[in-house]
Design a protein around this motif. Sequence first.
Motif, short mmCIF file in Angstrom:
data_model
loop_
_atom_site.label_atom_id
_atom_site.label_comp_id
_atom_site.label_asym_id
_atom_site.label_seq_id
_atom_site.Cartn_x
_atom_site.Cartn_y
_atom_site.Cartn_z
N SER A 187 15.61 -4.17 6.94
CA SER A 187 15.97 -3.30 5.90
C SER A 187 16.62 -3.87 4.60
N SER A 203 9.96 -2.62 12.49
CA SER A 203 10.16 -1.50 11.77
C SER A 203 11.02 -2.03 10.55
N GLN A 205 12.32 -0.92 6.27
CA GLN A 205 12.71 0.08 5.44
C GLN A 205 13.27 -0.59 4.18
N ASN A 223 6.19 0.46 11.69
CA ASN A 223 6.66 1.63 10.86
C ASN A 223 7.24 1.14 9.61
N LYS A 225 8.43 2.14 5.91
CA LYS A 225 9.21 3.12 5.10
C LYS A 225 9.49 2.66 3.48
N THR A 226 9.16 3.08 2.50
CA THR A 226 9.40 2.50 1.18
C THR A 226 9.48 3.67 0.34
N ARG A 246 1.58 8.25 4.57
CA ARG A 246 1.89 9.18 4.09
C ARG A 246 2.58 8.96 2.81
N SER A 247 2.14 9.41 1.34
CA SER A 247 2.80 9.28 0.36
C SER A 247 2.67 10.47 -0.53
N SER A 281 2.31 2.98 10.76
CA SER A 281 2.74 4.33 10.14
C SER A 281 3.24 3.78 9.00
N THR A 282 2.92 4.48 7.63
CA THR A 282 3.58 4.07 6.45
C THR A 282 4.00 5.24 5.86
N ASN A 283 5.24 5.31 5.29
CA ASN A 283 5.83 6.50 4.44
C ASN A 283 6.40 5.96 3.20
N THR A 284 5.82 6.52 2.02
CA THR A 284 6.33 5.83 0.73
C THR A 284 6.38 7.06 -0.39
#
Length: 294
Positions: A187, A203, A205, A223, A225-226, A246-247, A281-284
């Motif tokens: 992180s 993981s 972040q 996983n 997340k940025t 997801r972005s 899984s990516t979330n930006t």
Amino acid sequence: MPDTPATPAIPANPNNTLTNTTPDERSTAMTTESWSVAAPQTIEVAGATTLIVRLTNGRAEIVADPNRTSGAVVEVLEVSTRPLQILAEHGNLRVAYDFPGLEGFVDRFRGLKDQDSAVVRITVPATSVVDVATVGAEVVVTGSQSGVNVKTAGGAITVTGTTGSVTTRSGTGAVTIAEHSGDASASTVSGAVSLTGALGRVSVQTVSGAVGVTAVGTTPLVNAKTVSGAAAVQLDAGSPVNLRARSVTGKVVIDGAQATSSAQRTVVVDHAEPGAAAYISTNTVSGSATITRG
């Protein structure tokens, strides 16, 4: 008349609770030893199943030696005006400035800035647990087999050749975890993150830091997340993958081709390949997500 043999020097240890024992007696009877180090010095410690390091600025290098079965060596290479405190107690080795608790450590150092600084190299058995926290000091850990936990506000973190679980947290410093076998967590706020090796659960972040994950010979569960940082994951050639991306505005690219979003106002990509064991899984917000094989 023959010369009288000189009395062996006692290791520099002004606070040693067993000052009248021989080295062999100390290794078996010792429960607590402490040192206050105000100048470069090398100290040997009989036992170290857990290593705890707390520094402000400088550098902490931790070498986990697979050929060492017990004991530790603390090399204080540089130290600022205030002495560095070393405590060996019940298998725990603590190398730190004398602020109780991690919260008190961080709060106190907010006003100390450059006043406390040390450069240390610590060699421990590969089976020792490693726990390091710094404000701005760089941290380097090599070879640990029993778990690594590193936190820093602004120092760079480099972890190499480890097995088991690695957990890192940094503010502005970059995090590099290389040749790792096992699970990893990283992180940062603005620091870039790079992870490579035979990875398991991963993981990551960040806010603006770029993320790079390279799995070698394994099918990891990733996983990432940025906010604005780009996230890139590389797998072995031919590895099928399940991807959930997801972005808000960031694009998603799989093996060089931009994936089509199933939503209109945001970017939503669900990509499943037959026989996939790798899950990503990516979330930006605005950062892109890139998946490559080979």
